[in-house]
Design a protein around this motif. Structure first.
Motif, PDB file in Angstrom:
ATOM      1  N   PHE A   1       0.857  -1.169   0.000  1.00  0.00           N
ATOM      2  CA  PHE A   1       0.000   0.000   0.000  1.00  0.00           C
ATOM      3  C   PHE A   1       0.897   1.224   0.000  1.00  0.00           C
ATOM      4  O   PHE A   1       2.089   1.119   0.307  1.00  0.00           O
TER       5      PHE A   1
ATOM      6  N   TYR B   1      -6.266  -5.550  -4.082  1.00  0.00           N
ATOM      7  CA  TYR B   1      -5.447  -4.393  -3.696  1.00  0.00           C
ATOM      8  C   TYR B   1      -6.238  -3.416  -2.822  1.00  0.00           C
ATOM      9  O   TYR B   1      -5.663  -2.588  -2.123  1.00  0.00           O
ATOM     10  N   TYR B   2      -7.557  -3.534  -2.824  1.00  0.00           N
ATOM     11  CA  TYR B   2      -8.396  -2.636  -2.029  1.00  0.00           C
ATOM     12  C   TYR B   2      -8.855  -3.279  -0.717  1.00  0.00           C
ATOM     13  O   TYR B   2      -9.666  -2.712   0.010  1.00  0.00           O
TER      14      TYR B   2
ATOM     15  N   ARG C   1      -4.231   6.762   2.066  1.00  0.00           N
ATOM     16  CA  ARG C   1      -3.508   5.544   1.724  1.00  0.00           C
ATOM     17  C   ARG C   1      -4.304   4.747   0.688  1.00  0.00           C
ATOM     18  O   ARG C   1      -5.533   4.689   0.752  1.00  0.00           O
ATOM     19  N   GLU C   2      -3.590   4.146  -0.247  1.00  0.00           N
ATOM     20  CA  GLU C   2      -4.248   3.370  -1.294  1.00  0.00           C
ATOM     21  C   GLU C   2      -3.517   2.058  -1.518  1.00  0.00           C
ATOM     22  O   GLU C   2      -2.308   1.948  -1.301  1.00  0.00           O
ATOM     23  N   GLY C   3      -4.280   1.073  -1.940  1.00  0.00           N
ATOM     24  CA  GLY C   3      -3.688  -0.208  -2.231  1.00  0.00           C
ATOM     25  C   GLY C   3      -2.935  -0.169  -3.544  1.00  0.00           C
ATOM     26  O   GLY C   3      -3.341   0.511  -4.479  1.00  0.00           O
TER      27      GLY C   3
END
Length: 124
Positions: free
Chosen positions: A37, A107-108, A45-47
């Motif tokens: 991440f 990823y999320y 924050r993002e995956g």
């Protein structure tokens, strides 16, 4: 006690490459969903990418074709190979994992364990 330790961050010019590593201690994650991440200054924050125990990967669209996630189960180490880096990839990168079998490995996905991060800075 679970501990995730990232390394490999640094400063490179746009178009360059970096390889991040994340070492796990205190447990083995071969049955977990693990991933990367990132959080850029002033942003949420993002995956970035995840990999499941079955080896299936998931990437956010902006990194597809440029980043590759992989892991070495024998060493409990996770990697993120980042190529063709762009200034917008600048962020603190975190390693994370979850152990919930019914939670998707995407990823999320929400994660349970986190490292402290490694800083990646890309200059134009």
């Amino acid at each position: 006690q679970v501990q995730l330790v990232e390394s490999g961050g640094g400063s490179v010019q746009a178009g360059g490459s970096l390889r991040l590593s994340c070492a796990a201690s205190g447990y083995t994650w071969r049955n977990d969903c693990v991933g990367w991440f990132r959080q850029a200054p002033g942003k949420q924050r993002e995956g970035v990418a995840t990999i499941g125990s079955d080896g299936i990967t998931s990437y956010r669209d902006s990194v597809k074709g440029r980043f590759t996630i992989s892991k070495n189960n024998a060493k409990d180490t996770l990697y993120l190979q980042m190529n063709s880096l762009k200034p917008e990839d600048t962020a603190m990168y975190y390693c994370a994992a979850h152990t919930t079998p019914w939670r998707p490995c995407k990823y999320y996905a929400a994660m349970d364990s986190w490292g402290k991060g490694t800083l990646v800075t890309i200059s134009s």
